[in-house]
Design a protein around this motif. Sequence first.
Motif, PDB file in Angstrom:
ATOM      1  N   LYS A 287       0.801  -1.217   0.000  1.00 20.11           N
ATOM      2  CA  LYS A 287       0.000   0.000   0.000  1.00 20.11           C
ATOM      3  C   LYS A 287       0.836   1.270   0.000  1.00 20.11           C
ATOM      4  O   LYS A 287       1.924   1.327   0.586  1.00 20.11           O
ATOM      5  CB  LYS A 287      -0.923   0.008   1.217  1.00 20.11           C
ATOM      6  CG  LYS A 287      -1.952  -1.111   1.186  1.00 20.11           C
ATOM      7  CD  LYS A 287      -2.838  -1.075   2.412  1.00 20.11           C
ATOM      8  CE  LYS A 287      -3.861  -2.198   2.370  1.00 20.11           C
ATOM      9  NZ  LYS A 287      -4.694  -2.229   3.583  1.00 20.11           N
ATOM     10  N   CYS A 288       0.281   2.302  -0.653  1.00 20.29           N
ATOM     11  CA  CYS A 288       0.921   3.616  -0.701  1.00 20.29           C
ATOM     12  C   CYS A 288      -0.153   4.683  -0.793  1.00 20.29           C
ATOM     13  O   CYS A 288      -1.052   4.582  -1.632  1.00 20.29           O
ATOM     14  CB  CYS A 288       1.848   3.701  -1.904  1.00 20.29           C
ATOM     15  SG  CYS A 288       2.537   5.355  -2.202  1.00 20.29           S
ATOM     16  N   THR A 289      -0.080   5.682   0.060  1.00 23.21           N
ATOM     17  CA  THR A 289      -0.933   6.853  -0.069  1.00 23.21           C
ATOM     18  C   THR A 289      -0.048   8.086  -0.139  1.00 23.21           C
ATOM     19  O   THR A 289       1.084   8.079   0.338  1.00 23.21           O
ATOM     20  CB  THR A 289      -1.920   6.993   1.105  1.00 23.21           C
ATOM     21  OG1 THR A 289      -1.179   7.075   2.322  1.00 23.21           O
ATOM     22  CG2 THR A 289      -2.872   5.815   1.156  1.00 23.21           C
ATOM     23  N   TYR A 290      -0.553   9.146  -0.750  1.00 21.46           N
ATOM     24  CA  TYR A 290       0.295  10.303  -1.000  1.00 21.46           C
ATOM     25  C   TYR A 290      -0.460  11.593  -0.726  1.00 21.46           C
ATOM     26  O   TYR A 290      -1.699  11.615  -0.668  1.00 21.46           O
ATOM     27  CB  TYR A 290       0.783  10.275  -2.454  1.00 21.46           C
ATOM     28  CG  TYR A 290      -0.345  10.462  -3.440  1.00 21.46           C
ATOM     29  CD1 TYR A 290      -1.058   9.360  -3.905  1.00 21.46           C
ATOM     30  CD2 TYR A 290      -0.731  11.729  -3.866  1.00 21.46           C
ATOM     31  CE1 TYR A 290      -2.117   9.523  -4.776  1.00 21.46           C
ATOM     32  CE2 TYR A 290      -1.787  11.894  -4.734  1.00 21.46           C
ATOM     33  CZ  TYR A 290      -2.487  10.780  -5.188  1.00 21.46           C
ATOM     34  OH  TYR A 290      -3.546  10.943  -6.034  1.00 21.46           O
ATOM     35  N   SER A 291       0.295  12.663  -0.598  1.00 17.42           N
ATOM     36  CA  SER A 291      -0.264  14.003  -0.500  1.00 17.42           C
ATOM     37  C   SER A 291       0.607  14.927  -1.336  1.00 17.42           C
ATOM     38  O   SER A 291       1.827  14.980  -1.127  1.00 17.42           O
ATOM     39  CB  SER A 291      -0.287  14.477   0.955  1.00 17.42           C
ATOM     40  OG  SER A 291      -0.705  15.822   1.031  1.00 17.42           O
ATOM     41  N   VAL A 292      -0.013  15.598  -2.312  1.00 21.05           N
ATOM     42  CA  VAL A 292       0.735  16.523  -3.174  1.00 21.05           C
ATOM     43  C   VAL A 292      -0.216  17.625  -3.607  1.00 21.05           C
ATOM     44  O   VAL A 292      -1.409  17.390  -3.766  1.00 21.05           O
ATOM     45  CB  VAL A 292       1.348  15.755  -4.362  1.00 21.05           C
ATOM     46  CG1 VAL A 292       0.260  15.264  -5.312  1.00 21.05           C
ATOM     47  CG2 VAL A 292       2.370  16.587  -5.097  1.00 21.05           C
ATOM     48  N   SER A 293       0.297  18.813  -3.821  1.00 16.61           N
ATOM     49  CA  SER A 293      -0.572  19.950  -4.090  1.00 16.61           C
ATOM     50  C   SER A 293      -1.122  19.947  -5.508  1.00 16.61           C
ATOM     51  O   SER A 293      -2.241  20.381  -5.738  1.00 16.61           O
ATOM     52  CB  SER A 293       0.171  21.258  -3.822  1.00 16.61           C
ATOM     53  OG  SER A 293       1.355  21.306  -4.585  1.00 16.61           O
ATOM     54  N   GLY A 294      -0.374  19.462  -6.463  1.00 15.61           N
ATOM     55  CA  GLY A 294      -0.833  19.471  -7.845  1.00 15.61           C
ATOM     56  C   GLY A 294      -1.115  18.060  -8.327  1.00 15.61           C
ATOM     57  O   GLY A 294      -1.462  17.178  -7.543  1.00 15.61           O
ATOM     58  N   ASN A 295      -0.965  17.846  -9.635  1.00 10.22           N
ATOM     59  CA  ASN A 295      -1.141  16.508 -10.171  1.00 10.22           C
ATOM     60  C   ASN A 295       0.052  15.640  -9.787  1.00 10.22           C
ATOM     61  O   ASN A 295       1.199  16.028  -9.985  1.00 10.22           O
ATOM     62  CB  ASN A 295      -1.252  16.553 -11.695  1.00 10.22           C
ATOM     63  CG  ASN A 295      -2.558  17.199 -12.140  1.00 10.22           C
ATOM     64  OD1 ASN A 295      -3.592  17.015 -11.512  1.00 10.22           O
ATOM     65  ND2 ASN A 295      -2.500  17.957 -13.218  1.00 10.22           N
ATOM     66  N   PRO A 296      -0.206  14.459  -9.253  1.00  8.00           N
ATOM     67  CA  PRO A 296       0.915  13.636  -8.782  1.00  8.00           C
ATOM     68  C   PRO A 296       1.575  12.834  -9.894  1.00  8.00           C
ATOM     69  O   PRO A 296       0.901  12.316 -10.783  1.00  8.00           O
ATOM     70  CB  PRO A 296       0.237  12.698  -7.786  1.00  8.00           C
ATOM     71  CG  PRO A 296      -1.133  12.509  -8.348  1.00  8.00           C
ATOM     72  CD  PRO A 296      -1.503  13.837  -8.965  1.00  8.00           C
ATOM     73  N   TYR A 297       2.888  12.750  -9.829  1.00  2.00           N
ATOM     74  CA  TYR A 297       3.651  11.755 -10.583  1.00  2.00           C
ATOM     75  C   TYR A 297       4.063  10.709  -9.554  1.00  2.00           C
ATOM     76  O   TYR A 297       4.715  11.048  -8.561  1.00  2.00           O
ATOM     77  CB  TYR A 297       4.899  12.361 -11.218  1.00  2.00           C
ATOM     78  CG  TYR A 297       4.662  13.217 -12.438  1.00  2.00           C
ATOM     79  CD1 TYR A 297       5.727  13.576 -13.262  1.00  2.00           C
ATOM     80  CD2 TYR A 297       3.405  13.685 -12.789  1.00  2.00           C
ATOM     81  CE1 TYR A 297       5.548  14.374 -14.394  1.00  2.00           C
ATOM     82  CE2 TYR A 297       3.207  14.479 -13.905  1.00  2.00           C
ATOM     83  CZ  TYR A 297       4.278  14.816 -14.698  1.00  2.00           C
ATOM     84  OH  TYR A 297       4.091  15.609 -15.805  1.00  2.00           O
ATOM     85  N   LEU A 298       3.688   9.458  -9.779  1.00  2.00           N
ATOM     86  CA  LEU A 298       3.866   8.412  -8.772  1.00  2.00           C
ATOM     87  C   LEU A 298       4.755   7.311  -9.313  1.00  2.00           C
ATOM     88  O   LEU A 298       4.645   6.931 -10.491  1.00  2.00           O
ATOM     89  CB  LEU A 298       2.504   7.840  -8.372  1.00  2.00           C
ATOM     90  CG  LEU A 298       1.616   8.832  -7.621  1.00  2.00           C
ATOM     91  CD1 LEU A 298       0.151   8.511  -7.827  1.00  2.00           C
ATOM     92  CD2 LEU A 298       1.960   8.809  -6.139  1.00  2.00           C
ATOM     93  N   PHE A 299       5.605   6.762  -8.456  1.00  3.27           N
ATOM     94  CA  PHE A 299       6.602   5.765  -8.854  1.00  3.27           C
ATOM     95  C   PHE A 299       6.657   4.638  -7.820  1.00  3.27           C
ATOM     96  O   PHE A 299       6.442   4.865  -6.628  1.00  3.27           O
ATOM     97  CB  PHE A 299       7.997   6.401  -8.935  1.00  3.27           C
ATOM     98  CG  PHE A 299       8.098   7.554  -9.889  1.00  3.27           C
ATOM     99  CD1 PHE A 299       7.679   8.824  -9.523  1.00  3.27           C
ATOM    100  CD2 PHE A 299       8.629   7.375 -11.154  1.00  3.27           C
ATOM    101  CE1 PHE A 299       7.771   9.896 -10.398  1.00  3.27           C
ATOM    102  CE2 PHE A 299       8.723   8.446 -12.042  1.00  3.27           C
ATOM    103  CZ  PHE A 299       8.299   9.696 -11.661  1.00  3.27           C
ATOM    104  N   TRP A 300       6.988   3.440  -8.301  1.00  2.00           N
ATOM    105  CA  TRP A 300       7.361   2.337  -7.436  1.00  2.00           C
ATOM    106  C   TRP A 300       8.749   1.847  -7.826  1.00  2.00           C
ATOM    107  O   TRP A 300       9.053   1.678  -9.017  1.00  2.00           O
ATOM    108  CB  TRP A 300       6.383   1.173  -7.542  1.00  2.00           C
ATOM    109  CG  TRP A 300       5.171   1.296  -6.671  1.00  2.00           C
ATOM    110  CD1 TRP A 300       3.909   1.663  -7.045  1.00  2.00           C
ATOM    111  CD2 TRP A 300       5.105   1.041  -5.258  1.00  2.00           C
ATOM    112  NE1 TRP A 300       3.075   1.669  -5.964  1.00  2.00           N
ATOM    113  CE2 TRP A 300       3.777   1.272  -4.859  1.00  2.00           C
ATOM    114  CE3 TRP A 300       6.037   0.631  -4.299  1.00  2.00           C
ATOM    115  CZ2 TRP A 300       3.353   1.116  -3.542  1.00  2.00           C
ATOM    116  CZ3 TRP A 300       5.608   0.473  -3.003  1.00  2.00           C
ATOM    117  CH2 TRP A 300       4.282   0.715  -2.625  1.00  2.00           C
TER     118      TRP A 300
END
Lengths: 114, 111
Positions: free
Chosen positions: A22-35
């Motif tokens: 599991k992964c949750t995130y917080s970012v102000s704009g559109n997220p770029y997400l990586f594993w």
Amino acid sequence: AQSVAQPEDQVNVAEGNPLTVKCTYSVSGNPYLFWYVQYPNRGLQFLLKYITGDNLVKGSYGFEAEFNKSQTSFHLKKPSALVSDSALYFCAVRNGGSQGNLIFGKGTKLSVKP
Amino acid sequence: DGGITQSPKYLFRKEGQNVTLSCEQNLNHDAMYWYRQDPGQGLRLIYYSQIVNDFQKGDIAEGYSVSREKKESFPLTVTSAQKNPTAFYLCASSIHGETQYFGPGTRLLVL
């Protein structure tokens, strides 16, 4: 401020069973997400990323991840785990609207037992 | 064979000594990064460079220094001011804003 949470320090699964990290995130704009995946005493290997488009992203070694905007999650999945998948997995995020740096989660240790 | 190389694999530092970790890439990437990894803490950014002859501090730059005289090279010096240098150090590179690719790492130990 950007942040990433990997709520589980360790995940244990039996070989052949499906796995989820599991992964949750917080970012102000559109997220770029990586594993990324890390084997002992090695560097990180890129698995997959979400930039835009289809919410289900397919990556290396049979892994996939689902972007869920409403839940701000990006969980890593694999239908059938292998013993060789045992490693440390990192989720990372950056704000896609800027040249901001990657923020990494603390990592989840995946253990697959035969 | 393209990629990122780091040397040495293991490095030992004596009290009060400066040591330099090497990072080289032949991927023609503009950006390079140094991270520190401690158990249970994930990766923390030390320094990064978007272009030759320019670099910026990351979240934990104190006690470290870098240079970027060539596009291919981004060495990290751990100075005597870094009081807790024992860690696994990872170098990465990328095209601007794109996926970062990592080297194999250097483990620094204090004698």
